[in-house]
Structure formats: structure tokens, C-alpha cells
Design a protein around this motif. Sequence first.
Motif, PDB file in Angstrom:
ATOM      1  N   ALA A  16     -36.448  51.100 -23.566  1.00 24.74           N
ATOM      2  CA  ALA A  16     -36.894  52.492 -23.655  1.00 24.74           C
ATOM      3  C   ALA A  16     -37.208  52.902 -25.091  1.00 24.74           C
ATOM      4  O   ALA A  16     -38.249  53.518 -25.364  1.00 24.74           O
ATOM      5  CB  ALA A  16     -35.822  53.411 -23.062  1.00 24.74           C
ATOM      6  N   LEU A  17     -36.324  52.572 -26.021  1.00 24.08           N
ATOM      7  CA  LEU A  17     -36.542  52.955 -27.417  1.00 24.08           C
ATOM      8  C   LEU A  17     -37.782  52.271 -27.988  1.00 24.08           C
ATOM      9  O   LEU A  17     -38.561  52.886 -28.723  1.00 24.08           O
ATOM     10  CB  LEU A  17     -35.302  52.613 -28.240  1.00 24.08           C
ATOM     11  CG  LEU A  17     -34.064  53.478 -27.954  1.00 24.08           C
ATOM     12  CD1 LEU A  17     -32.852  52.934 -28.706  1.00 24.08           C
ATOM     13  CD2 LEU A  17     -34.325  54.929 -28.332  1.00 24.08           C
ATOM     14  N   THR A  18     -37.960  51.005 -27.637  1.00 23.79           N
ATOM     15  CA  THR A  18     -39.135  50.282 -28.132  1.00 23.79           C
ATOM     16  C   THR A  18     -40.409  50.842 -27.523  1.00 23.79           C
ATOM     17  O   THR A  18     -41.446  50.952 -28.191  1.00 23.79           O
ATOM     18  CB  THR A  18     -39.014  48.785 -27.813  1.00 23.79           C
ATOM     19  OG1 THR A  18     -37.760  48.292 -28.301  1.00 23.79           O
ATOM     20  CG2 THR A  18     -40.138  48.000 -28.452  1.00 23.79           C
ATOM     21  N   GLN A  19     -40.337  51.203 -26.242  1.00 23.45           N
ATOM     22  CA  GLN A  19     -41.505  51.791 -25.584  1.00 23.45           C
ATOM     23  C   GLN A  19     -41.894  53.111 -26.262  1.00 23.45           C
ATOM     24  O   GLN A  19     -43.081  53.379 -26.484  1.00 23.45           O
ATOM     25  CB  GLN A  19     -41.208  52.011 -24.096  1.00 23.45           C
ATOM     26  CG  GLN A  19     -42.438  52.337 -23.269  1.00 23.45           C
ATOM     27  CD  GLN A  19     -42.127  52.491 -21.800  1.00 23.45           C
ATOM     28  OE1 GLN A  19     -41.239  53.256 -21.424  1.00 23.45           O
ATOM     29  NE2 GLN A  19     -42.854  51.786 -20.947  1.00 23.45           N
ATOM     30  N   TYR A  20     -40.906  53.919 -26.595  1.00 29.15           N
ATOM     31  CA  TYR A  20     -41.183  55.186 -27.276  1.00 29.15           C
ATOM     32  C   TYR A  20     -41.780  54.956 -28.662  1.00 29.15           C
ATOM     33  O   TYR A  20     -42.809  55.542 -29.010  1.00 29.15           O
ATOM     34  CB  TYR A  20     -39.897  56.011 -27.395  1.00 29.15           C
ATOM     35  CG  TYR A  20     -40.012  57.144 -28.381  1.00 29.15           C
ATOM     36  CD1 TYR A  20     -40.768  58.277 -28.085  1.00 29.15           C
ATOM     37  CD2 TYR A  20     -39.396  57.072 -29.631  1.00 29.15           C
ATOM     38  CE1 TYR A  20     -40.900  59.316 -29.006  1.00 29.15           C
ATOM     39  CE2 TYR A  20     -39.510  58.100 -30.543  1.00 29.15           C
ATOM     40  CZ  TYR A  20     -40.267  59.218 -30.231  1.00 29.15           C
ATOM     41  OH  TYR A  20     -40.402  60.235 -31.150  1.00 29.15           O
ATOM     42  N   VAL A  21     -41.142  54.104 -29.455  1.00 29.65           N
ATOM     43  CA  VAL A  21     -41.592  53.866 -30.829  1.00 29.65           C
ATOM     44  C   VAL A  21     -43.000  53.271 -30.852  1.00 29.65           C
ATOM     45  O   VAL A  21     -43.877  53.717 -31.610  1.00 29.65           O
ATOM     46  CB  VAL A  21     -40.602  52.944 -31.570  1.00 29.65           C
ATOM     47  CG1 VAL A  21     -41.179  52.517 -32.914  1.00 29.65           C
ATOM     48  CG2 VAL A  21     -39.268  53.658 -31.771  1.00 29.65           C
ATOM     49  N   THR A  22     -43.237  52.267 -30.003  1.00 26.42           N
ATOM     50  CA  THR A  22     -44.540  51.591 -30.014  1.00 26.42           C
ATOM     51  C   THR A  22     -45.650  52.518 -29.549  1.00 26.42           C
ATOM     52  O   THR A  22     -46.731  52.567 -30.151  1.00 26.42           O
ATOM     53  CB  THR A  22     -44.492  50.335 -29.127  1.00 26.42           C
ATOM     54  OG1 THR A  22     -43.382  49.527 -29.495  1.00 26.42           O
ATOM     55  CG2 THR A  22     -45.773  49.527 -29.281  1.00 26.42           C
ATOM     56  N   SER A  23     -45.409  53.282 -28.489  1.00 24.12           N
ATOM     57  CA  SER A  23     -46.458  54.154 -27.957  1.00 24.12           C
ATOM     58  C   SER A  23     -46.745  55.335 -28.866  1.00 24.12           C
ATOM     59  O   SER A  23     -47.855  55.871 -28.863  1.00 24.12           O
ATOM     60  CB  SER A  23     -46.059  54.660 -26.570  1.00 24.12           C
ATOM     61  OG  SER A  23     -44.858  55.416 -26.627  1.00 24.12           O
ATOM     62  N   ASN A  24     -45.780  55.728 -29.676  1.00 29.88           N
ATOM     63  CA  ASN A  24     -45.959  56.894 -30.533  1.00 29.88           C
ATOM     64  C   ASN A  24     -46.357  56.548 -31.962  1.00 29.88           C
ATOM     65  O   ASN A  24     -47.045  57.348 -32.611  1.00 29.88           O
ATOM     66  CB  ASN A  24     -44.680  57.728 -30.558  1.00 29.88           C
ATOM     67  CG  ASN A  24     -44.568  58.672 -29.384  1.00 29.88           C
ATOM     68  OD1 ASN A  24     -44.966  59.828 -29.458  1.00 29.88           O
ATOM     69  ND2 ASN A  24     -44.052  58.166 -28.261  1.00 29.88           N
ATOM     70  N   PHE A  25     -45.933  55.392 -32.455  1.00 36.06           N
ATOM     71  CA  PHE A  25     -46.132  55.112 -33.882  1.00 36.06           C
ATOM     72  C   PHE A  25     -46.839  53.784 -34.165  1.00 36.06           C
ATOM     73  O   PHE A  25     -47.244  53.546 -35.307  1.00 36.06           O
ATOM     74  CB  PHE A  25     -44.782  55.112 -34.602  1.00 36.06           C
ATOM     75  CG  PHE A  25     -43.992  56.372 -34.390  1.00 36.06           C
ATOM     76  CD1 PHE A  25     -44.416  57.577 -34.950  1.00 36.06           C
ATOM     77  CD2 PHE A  25     -42.855  56.375 -33.606  1.00 36.06           C
ATOM     78  CE1 PHE A  25     -43.703  58.746 -34.747  1.00 36.06           C
ATOM     79  CE2 PHE A  25     -42.129  57.542 -33.403  1.00 36.06           C
ATOM     80  CZ  PHE A  25     -42.557  58.739 -33.969  1.00 36.06           C
ATOM     81  N   LEU A  26     -46.981  52.920 -33.171  1.00 38.28           N
ATOM     82  CA  LEU A  26     -47.649  51.643 -33.364  1.00 38.28           C
ATOM     83  C   LEU A  26     -48.876  51.577 -32.460  1.00 38.28           C
ATOM     84  O   LEU A  26     -49.433  52.599 -32.095  1.00 38.28           O
ATOM     85  CB  LEU A  26     -46.668  50.491 -33.083  1.00 38.28           C
ATOM     86  CG  LEU A  26     -45.389  50.479 -33.927  1.00 38.28           C
ATOM     87  CD1 LEU A  26     -44.454  49.366 -33.483  1.00 38.28           C
ATOM     88  CD2 LEU A  26     -45.718  50.363 -35.415  1.00 38.28           C
ATOM     89  N   ALA A  27     -49.304  50.385 -32.092  1.00 30.83           N
ATOM     90  CA  ALA A  27     -50.460  50.231 -31.203  1.00 30.83           C
ATOM     91  C   ALA A  27     -50.006  50.352 -29.752  1.00 30.83           C
ATOM     92  O   ALA A  27     -49.252  49.505 -29.268  1.00 30.83           O
ATOM     93  CB  ALA A  27     -51.119  48.873 -31.444  1.00 30.83           C
TER      94      ALA A  27
END
Length: 561
Positions: A234-245
Motif C-alpha cells: 500500500a505505501l509503495t503504491q501510494y508513493v509511486t503513483s503520487n511521486f514517481l512514474a
Amino acid sequence: MFQPVPDPVAGSLALSALVAALPLLTLFALLGGLRWKAWQAGLASLLVALLVAVLAFGMPASQSLLAASEGAGFGLFPIIWIVLTAIWVFRLTELTGYDLLLRRAFGSVSPDHRVQAILIAFCFGALLEALAGFGTPVAVTAVMLIAVGLRPLKAAAVALVANTAPVAFGAIAVPITTLAKITGLDAADLASMAGRQTPVLAAIVPLVLVVMVDGRRGLRQAWLPALVGGLGFALTQYVTSNFLAYEITDILAAFVGALALVLLLRVWQPAQVLQDQAPEEGEPAAAGASAASAGGGGTTLTATEAESVTTAVSGRQALLAFAPYLVVVLLFTAVSFGPLKTFLADHSGWKLDWPGLQVAGSDGTPLAAATFNLNVFSAAGTTLLVAGVVTALVYRVRAAAAARALLDVVVQFRFTILTVVSVLALAYVMNFSGQTVTLGLALASTGGFFAFLSAVVGWIGVAVTGSDTSSNSLFGLLQVTAAEETHLSPYLLAAANTSGGVLGKMISPQNLAIAAAVVGMEGRESLLFRRVLGWSLLLLLLMCLLVLLQSTPVLGWMVVG
């Protein structure tokens, strides 16, 4: 050229919506209530949809039948093409006995079925969803769960429920990209908004899986790995979708979730290990097919050899056991990025205007869905076919034995093919005649309360079509229009369509048929439907409440823009 209207029944949107709901009500009543076989329920519901299209929505009978034929064609390709090739890959492991080694290899990480459900169905399934989508994760992970010892009914149900949170960013985020194209909204902002909704599901779904596998005891004894794997994802999904590609959201989330779980298991294991389970009513007596000879052309494990791997699996054995799935991941990665992706995009196959089908949208232009995309070379099923060929070479299975195995899969799953074809024909008739849009508009007419119902619209779209991408294509613009009329954020409602839609995937007859087929429960989709329906509705309610709160000052700070 036929152009549907949203209120053909007495000029009333409400009455038109009630009539438009008849095919879906028929389908779910026959499946869940009367316990018809899925192919029978699918054909009966298709007939109802055709009658509604012609008699209530004024669609010419010829156009209705042509719409059904294109839906049937889409059911065969790419959907059935994916299912058959995915099952074939697993059959090759059965032919050579490496399915037994796969079970021991996963057992070396943890022999506990609850942990294996999280690792295989949730983490590995998310990776397959990220790279392929279109039913591939359900088809592959369900048979893998059987290989490690889960009962067929639980394996199928777990695979379906696990295939939720990753779906919004599946197939390299195609649902998000499609939603942006349909609505004219910024794709990155849409991904950010969806990334503030689906992680809530990701944190909860692993807990649901351990309950499905082992009830309250499972939650009491295996809550820690479920929480660790779910939060890591969940945390990785949030970080990647909001701040990465955002395109690689699920890929990174799947790896981090699996890594977090594996690291935990190095220092912690459940106090009691759950392995063998009794058969349940209505499922096959055996939990999986036994190893069979590969026709003299492969490396077949004898009973003595199979027994020898119950205590340990060497590095070479583990590598061979995982080889088909490593090949699948590598091939899908290769065709999803870089020059090969570009080449396949330019030489993927053919686009054909479906002969005779002439239906216009609300703006009077022909519907894009009337164009059939025969992308033979870039299709996920073709990639799985190549993976099967590579697997046969690695396992030294003779060509004749491998071809015979593929033919056996086609024969065995003939009723599954009929189910998927009929359900996709149903979806296309409802879409082209205007039935699906009428249902969405009726829900959108509820005013401010639509913030609660917006996820339900997406849920209906995926339940009908089996695809979050298709649901976004159907209802994306409707969500934006409703947002303007209710003075809500278009990014909130558009993202709710895709986030709510993922929860309709587990009850879509198309996916039910896939799951039932791969675990040897053809014709018993109604049993599987009843097993997952409650979870679908419960998680949908959670998503509806989340979106409603995001439309108020309580969680309004989470909304993009």
C-alpha cells in the motif's frame, strides 16, 4: 446508424434504468440464486439483453446481433487466448512433475497456506496484473495455489479476491491512461487520486485472504504477515503513483510487498502451520492433478523423487520449479518497456471495423468500440504462448506432448469458452444499445449523494465487462459530467470509477469462469460466486464511504487539485 438514447422507456430515466438492469438481475439471480451453470446463465442473460435492446431501447435486431458477435469475438481474443495459454504453461509443470517442486520451493519460504496465499495470490498476482492484466493473474495464481496445496475452491476464491487493489494500475496502468484519454483530465493527477484510494484496499485485502483461508484462527495467527505485506504494498503504491512514474506502480508495490513479507519470515513464522485441509462441498476430491509422464520427452519425477523433495529443495530444483513463472515475468517485462514495446506497438496486428456494425455515441460519431483490435503479436496470450514454448524447451517436453497438452486444455475448458463468449456478448449488447450508460446516468442523477454511488458505477461496469479499462471507457466521461453538476472534484469521481471498479472484477462472470476452469470446477461458478460476493460488496461499501468522506471536509485534503 443506430444512436441510443438514455430514456427510451416512456421518456423516463428511472424506468429505463429498471428495464436496463434486467440482464444483470437475470445473470446474478441465475448464478447466485438458482445455481445455474455459468454458461447457461450467460446465454439466458444474453437473450434477455437482446430482447431489452430490441424491444425497449429500439436497437435494430441486426445491429444487436452484430454487437453480440463482436463481444463474442473479444471473448475469444484476447480473453480466452490468455486463459488457455496460461493453463497450458502450468500443465507443462504437471507433465514433468515440477508442480511438486514448486510446492516445496514455496514451502521453503513458509509452509503455511495463509502466508502462501498472500505471497502468491496478492504479491505475485499483483506483478502479473502490472505486466499483463486481462485475467492473467487469476488464471496463473489459482493453479499455483493448488500446486502448493490449497483446496480448489479456496484457491479460486483467494485468487479472485486478491486481484483487486492492483487492478487500477494493471497492464502498465492502462485503466488510468484510458480514463485520462476519455475524460481529458491529466493522467498523472488521476493516478495520484487513485493512489489515495486503492492503497486502503491493499492494506486490507491480505487480512481478508487469511480469513478466507483459515477463518478467525487465520486472522489471529497470521495477521502480522498480512499486515506487513499489505502495508508494504500500500505505501509503495501510494508513493509511486503520487511521486514517481505511475505506470510502474504495481511493479514496485508487488516487489516491496513480497520483500517485506520474506524479510519478516526470516525472523518470524506462525506458531501453528496450516497445511492440509479437508475438501469442501461441491469441489473436486483432489486438490490438484498428479504428476504425469511427459510422453517420454521430459524429466518426470518418480514417487521416490517426489518424496525426496518433501524435506529440501536444492537451488537448481527451485530454479527449475520457478522457471515458467520467471520466464512469464521476464517476457512481459520485455514487451512492456523499451524498444520491443515500441516495435510491437507498431506491428501488433490489425484493427478491423466490425462488418455491418454501425452505432453512434451521444455526439453522433461512430463508437470506437466497433473497431476490433486483433493485436496478435502484442497480446498477453501470445506472450504466454511463447513462455510455454520456452518452458517446454527447458523441461525437455517433446513437441507432440506439448501440443497434445494444449489441445487437451481447449477440450477440457470448452464450457468455460462458451461462458466467456456469452458474457462478453452480453456486455457488448448492453454497451452498444445504451443499457449500461442508462444505468450509470440513473445513479448519477442522485445529486450530492452520487459521491457515495460513484464507485458503484465503476463496480457495475467491471461486473458487466470484466475489465476496469472498459468500465473507465464507459463511465469516465459520465463521472466528470456528474462532478460538474454536483460541484465535486472531477478527479475524485473519475478515480472512484476505477477504484470502485476493481471490486467488481471478482464477481464478473468472465473472471468467475476463468477461476473455476483453472481449478477444475467448470460448471460450478455459482458456488464460487456466492463465496466471493460478500467480500465484493463489503469492500465496495468501504470504498463508497472513503469516496464520500473525500468529498467532504473530513478527508477533502486527500483530493487532488
